[in-house]
Design an enzyme around this catalytic site. Structure first.
Site, short mmCIF file in Angstrom:
data_model
loop_
_atom_site.label_atom_id
_atom_site.label_comp_id
_atom_site.label_asym_id
_atom_site.label_seq_id
_atom_site.Cartn_x
_atom_site.Cartn_y
_atom_site.Cartn_z
N LYS A 18 -27.19 -62.07 2.59
CA LYS A 18 -25.97 -61.41 3.43
C LYS A 18 -26.36 -60.02 3.83
O LYS A 18 -27.00 -59.44 3.31
CB LYS A 18 -24.84 -61.57 2.89
CG LYS A 18 -24.60 -60.85 1.37
CD LYS A 18 -24.56 -59.41 1.66
CE LYS A 18 -24.19 -58.73 0.10
NZ LYS A 18 -24.22 -57.20 0.33
N GLY A 106 -31.99 -55.52 -2.83
CA GLY A 106 -32.31 -55.23 -1.50
C GLY A 106 -30.67 -54.79 -1.12
O GLY A 106 -30.97 -54.38 0.42
N ALA A 109 -27.84 -59.41 -1.59
CA ALA A 109 -27.32 -60.22 -2.69
C ALA A 109 -28.29 -61.62 -2.61
O ALA A 109 -27.82 -62.81 -2.98
CB ALA A 109 -25.86 -61.02 -2.27
N ASP A 145 -20.70 -60.94 -5.30
CA ASP A 145 -21.25 -61.52 -4.34
C ASP A 145 -21.31 -62.90 -4.31
O ASP A 145 -21.92 -63.69 -3.27
CB ASP A 145 -22.62 -60.96 -3.69
CG ASP A 145 -22.34 -59.37 -3.38
OD1 ASP A 145 -21.16 -58.92 -3.14
OD2 ASP A 145 -23.30 -58.33 -3.59
O1 C5P Z 1 -20.75 -57.86 -9.51
P1 C5P Z 1 -22.13 -57.63 -9.69
O2 C5P Z 1 -22.64 -57.79 -10.80
O3 C5P Z 1 -22.79 -57.99 -8.50
O4 C5P Z 1 -22.08 -55.90 -9.61
C1 C5P Z 1 -23.34 -55.18 -9.97
C2 C5P Z 1 -23.12 -53.95 -10.39
O5 C5P Z 1 -22.41 -53.00 -9.07
C3 C5P Z 1 -21.69 -53.66 -11.17
O6 C5P Z 1 -22.11 -53.65 -12.56
C4 C5P Z 1 -20.92 -52.40 -10.63
O7 C5P Z 1 -21.57 -51.24 -11.28
C5 C5P Z 1 -21.41 -52.38 -9.26
N1 C5P Z 1 -20.02 -52.77 -8.31
C6 C5P Z 1 -18.90 -51.86 -8.29
N2 C5P Z 1 -18.03 -52.25 -7.49
C7 C5P Z 1 -18.22 -53.54 -6.91
C8 C5P Z 1 -19.35 -54.37 -6.96
C9 C5P Z 1 -20.30 -53.91 -7.71
O8 C5P Z 1 -19.05 -50.99 -8.91
N3 C5P Z 1 -17.00 -54.02 -6.03
#
Ligand code: C5P
Length: 308
Positions: A18, A106, A109, A145
């Site tokens: 995405k 990158g 996602a 994501d």
């Molecule tokens: O949700 P995901 O594991 O993909 O997120 C990776 C990192 O990105 C999280 O550990 C967090 O530090 C940060 N993040 C965030 N706020 C979001 C999405 C991700 O702070 N809405």
């Protein structure tokens, strides 16, 4: 086909990467996550996950950036399959092969697409028969994501980005993607954002954005491209300023960093215009890969199933 190959069940699911057409970021909540108001658009850069039966969970990876992907429990495809085992109680395992097009780290996602594809592939392979709604719920537990990678097309994300509502797009958009070999750490980009911004508690999308998307013209949409994380990504990787400048020189309608970067997405009027922007970006030698891409792309779907 020999009798042997005819009895090997194998399921391949394709899930898209995405870009974020718009990303507005609020201040982190008690869990440390940032509330987002974002528009995701799936692009025709895919992760293909093939699940086949095995007597324990294993994973192999090929394609773009494969050497950077962990092969242990941190692997998002493995985590997705393990979560499905846990909630359904199945004792089946799988070997997962991930064929990557989406860059690692990158801002597109790619890992989330692996998780989405693995959920769907194992649900088919194991015949665990969870409904799409249940898979979307599990997807939200795996990463912010992941639900979007299941859903695809164009959608508005709120919460951590995991709560989705539809956004209508009648036309195809044409993007030029400038990819980097070395990824950026998403937590680092959010931390830099926090250090430099007084963000609102609840971010919101600007009026007119959804209408511009449904209108379908790139010229209408261009004024709405926005990424609150862009300054942070450029601070952490100043060379990204050269990528954005090269896209501008190449005549892109506008260019933004996708998600937490470092991939850059440049919007073009049509395919021919996109090719001419890509030509300039390639000549500038500011990216490891420059690709011309249509959008929106479909969400995760079974592309091949060889059944018993
Ligand atoms: O949700 P995901 O594991 O993909 O997120 C990776 C990192 O990105 C999280 O550990 C967090 O530090 C940060 N993040 C965030 N706020 C979001 C999405 C991700 O702070 N809405």
């Amino acid at each position: 086909m020999s009798d042997d190959t005819a009895v090997v069940p194998q399921v391949t699911v394709r899930a898209p990467g995405k870009i974020n057409v718009a990303l507005y970021c609020g201040r982190p909540d008690a869990s440390g996550y940032h509330p987002l108001a974002t528009v995701f658009q799936a692009v025709e850069l895919y992760e293909d996950v093939t699940a086949s039966p095995a007597d324990r969970m294993t994973v192999s990876v090929s394609g773009r950036g494969a050497e950077q992907v962990p092969l242990d429990q941190r692997n998002l495809a493995v985590r997705a399959a393990s979560l499905l085992q846990e909630v359904t109680g199945t004792e089946q395992h799988a070997h997962l092969h991930v064929a990557k097009q989406v860059p690692v780290g990158g801002g597109m996602a790619g890992g989330s697409a692996d998780a989405a594809a693995a959920l769907l592939a194992c649900n088919e392979l194991w015949r665990t028969e969870l409904e799409r709604g249940d898979l979307i719920e599990l997807a939200g537990q795996l990463g912010s994501d992941v639900p979007f990678a299941l859903r695809g097309r164009t959608a508005v994300g709120s919460g951590r980005g995991h709560l989705l509502t539809s956004a209508i797009t009648r036309e195809r958009f044409h993007w030029v993607l400038a990819l980097q070999e070395e990824g950026l750490s998403t937590p680092d980009v959010f931390a830099d954002f926090d250090a430099h911004h007084e963000a609102p508690e609840v971010p919101r999308l600007p009026d007119g954005l959804l209408e511009a998307l449904s209108g379908g013209s790139a010229e209408e949409l261009v004024g709405f491209l926005c990424n609150d994380l862009q300054e942070a990504a450029v601070r952490l990787r100043p060379e990204l300023g050269d990528v954005l400048a090269a896209a501008d020189r190449g005549g892109a309608l506008a260019a933004i960093i996708s998600g937490s970067g470092p991939s850059v997405a440049a919007l073009a009027l049509d395919e021919q215009h996109a090719e001419s922007v890509a030509h300039v970006l390639r000549g500038a030698e500011v990216a490891s890969d420059v690709l011309v891409m249509g959008a929106p792309a479909a969400g995760a779907r079974v592309v091949e199933a060889i059944a018993l």
